[in-house]
Design an enzyme around this catalytic site. Sequence first.
Site, PDB file in Angstrom:
ATOM      1  N   ARG A  53       0.784  -1.241   0.000  1.00 26.67           N
ATOM      2  CA  ARG A  53       0.000   0.000   0.000  1.00 26.67           C
ATOM      3  C   ARG A  53       0.817   1.294   0.000  1.00 26.67           C
ATOM      4  O   ARG A  53       0.249   2.383   0.060  1.00 26.67           O
ATOM      5  CB  ARG A  53      -0.994   0.044   1.180  1.00 26.67           C
ATOM      6  CG  ARG A  53      -2.078  -1.005   1.109  1.00 26.67           C
ATOM      7  CD  ARG A  53      -3.291  -0.618   1.912  1.00 26.67           C
ATOM      8  NE  ARG A  53      -3.013  -0.524   3.331  1.00 26.67           N
ATOM      9  CZ  ARG A  53      -3.941  -0.200   4.239  1.00 26.67           C
ATOM     10  NH1 ARG A  53      -5.167   0.074   3.849  1.00 26.67           N
ATOM     11  NH2 ARG A  53      -3.637  -0.149   5.516  1.00 26.67           N
ATOM     12  N   ASP A  54       2.139   1.208  -0.059  1.00 32.70           N
ATOM     13  CA  ASP A  54       2.924   2.448  -0.114  1.00 32.70           C
ATOM     14  C   ASP A  54       4.212   2.235  -0.902  1.00 32.70           C
ATOM     15  O   ASP A  54       5.293   2.632  -0.472  1.00 32.70           O
ATOM     16  CB  ASP A  54       3.236   2.939   1.304  1.00 32.70           C
ATOM     17  CG  ASP A  54       3.611   4.433   1.343  1.00 32.70           C
ATOM     18  OD1 ASP A  54       3.237   5.162   0.397  1.00 32.70           O
ATOM     19  OD2 ASP A  54       4.262   4.847   2.311  1.00 32.70           O
ATOM     20  N   VAL A  55       4.079   1.603  -2.073  1.00 34.20           N
ATOM     21  CA  VAL A  55       5.239   1.382  -2.937  1.00 34.20           C
ATOM     22  C   VAL A  55       5.609   2.707  -3.595  1.00 34.20           C
ATOM     23  O   VAL A  55       4.781   3.356  -4.231  1.00 34.20           O
ATOM     24  CB  VAL A  55       4.923   0.330  -4.026  1.00 34.20           C
ATOM     25  CG1 VAL A  55       6.109   0.155  -4.964  1.00 34.20           C
ATOM     26  CG2 VAL A  55       4.543  -1.000  -3.382  1.00 34.20           C
ATOM     27  N   ASN A  59      10.767   4.024  -0.607  1.00 33.51           N
ATOM     28  CA  ASN A  59      10.686   2.756   0.119  1.00 33.51           C
ATOM     29  C   ASN A  59      11.422   1.619  -0.591  1.00 33.51           C
ATOM     30  O   ASN A  59      11.184   0.449  -0.290  1.00 33.51           O
ATOM     31  CB  ASN A  59       9.227   2.373   0.354  1.00 33.51           C
ATOM     32  CG  ASN A  59       8.578   3.261   1.398  1.00 33.51           C
ATOM     33  OD1 ASN A  59       9.258   3.874   2.213  1.00 33.51           O
ATOM     34  ND2 ASN A  59       7.258   3.351   1.375  1.00 33.51           N
ATOM     35  N   THR A 104       0.854   7.270   0.000  1.00 31.28           N
ATOM     36  CA  THR A 104       1.338   8.534  -0.552  1.00 31.28           C
ATOM     37  C   THR A 104       0.470   8.879  -1.757  1.00 31.28           C
ATOM     38  O   THR A 104       0.460   8.132  -2.738  1.00 31.28           O
ATOM     39  CB  THR A 104       2.816   8.407  -0.966  1.00 31.28           C
ATOM     40  OG1 THR A 104       3.565   7.958   0.178  1.00 31.28           O
ATOM     41  CG2 THR A 104       3.360   9.738  -1.442  1.00 31.28           C
TER      42      THR A 104
END
Length: 202
Positions: A53-55, A59, A104
């Site tokens: 959910r936040d690639v 990261n 994001t």
Amino acid sequence: EPERYLVVELVRGMTLRERLRQDGPLVPEVAAAVACEVGAGLEHAHHQGVIHRDVKPENVLIEIVPPEHPLTGERPSVRVKLTDFGIAKLIDANRTRTGIVLGTPAFMSPEQLEGKNVNGHTDLFALGVSLYQLLTGLLPFRGASMTNLMFVIANEPHQSVTSIRVDLPKWLDEVVDRALAKNPADRFQTAADMAAALRRAA
């Protein structure tokens, strides 16, 4: 009482965001290779029932291993690490959680921004956004406000990567366009499928 501690791997490298800031967009072969490695990490996570959910480039860590040998000149290899599963979601077939928007915004899929239940297709959209940025240095969707950005992601097409960088091969348009499809069903079915498409085309 026994002492409690957490052991994490030390990665001697930099994030993809730092790499982009330092050297600009990547050559297509390197960008595709990095996306394949991130895809492999996502494939493993998805098989374990975990959605990241936040690639995004912040990261993803890249590490040069080992440094170039001073005598033999042996070329180093690059290790890619997908990090920060802090807002990851466990897939529960018996429950759905809607109305929760985490991540994001510029890297979120339309369904994620709408607070719908997300699955692996959401991570593939974010990987497509990341690949786009690795190739062009730009985000595919931009807005002057959060509301405007949400509208653009949900409704407006992105500019093709080859129209921004004319030196890029046309096959990258096909891969990126599919990853960034508005409808999750039109994206790659799995991270392994996206990685395979990148390898075949390259």
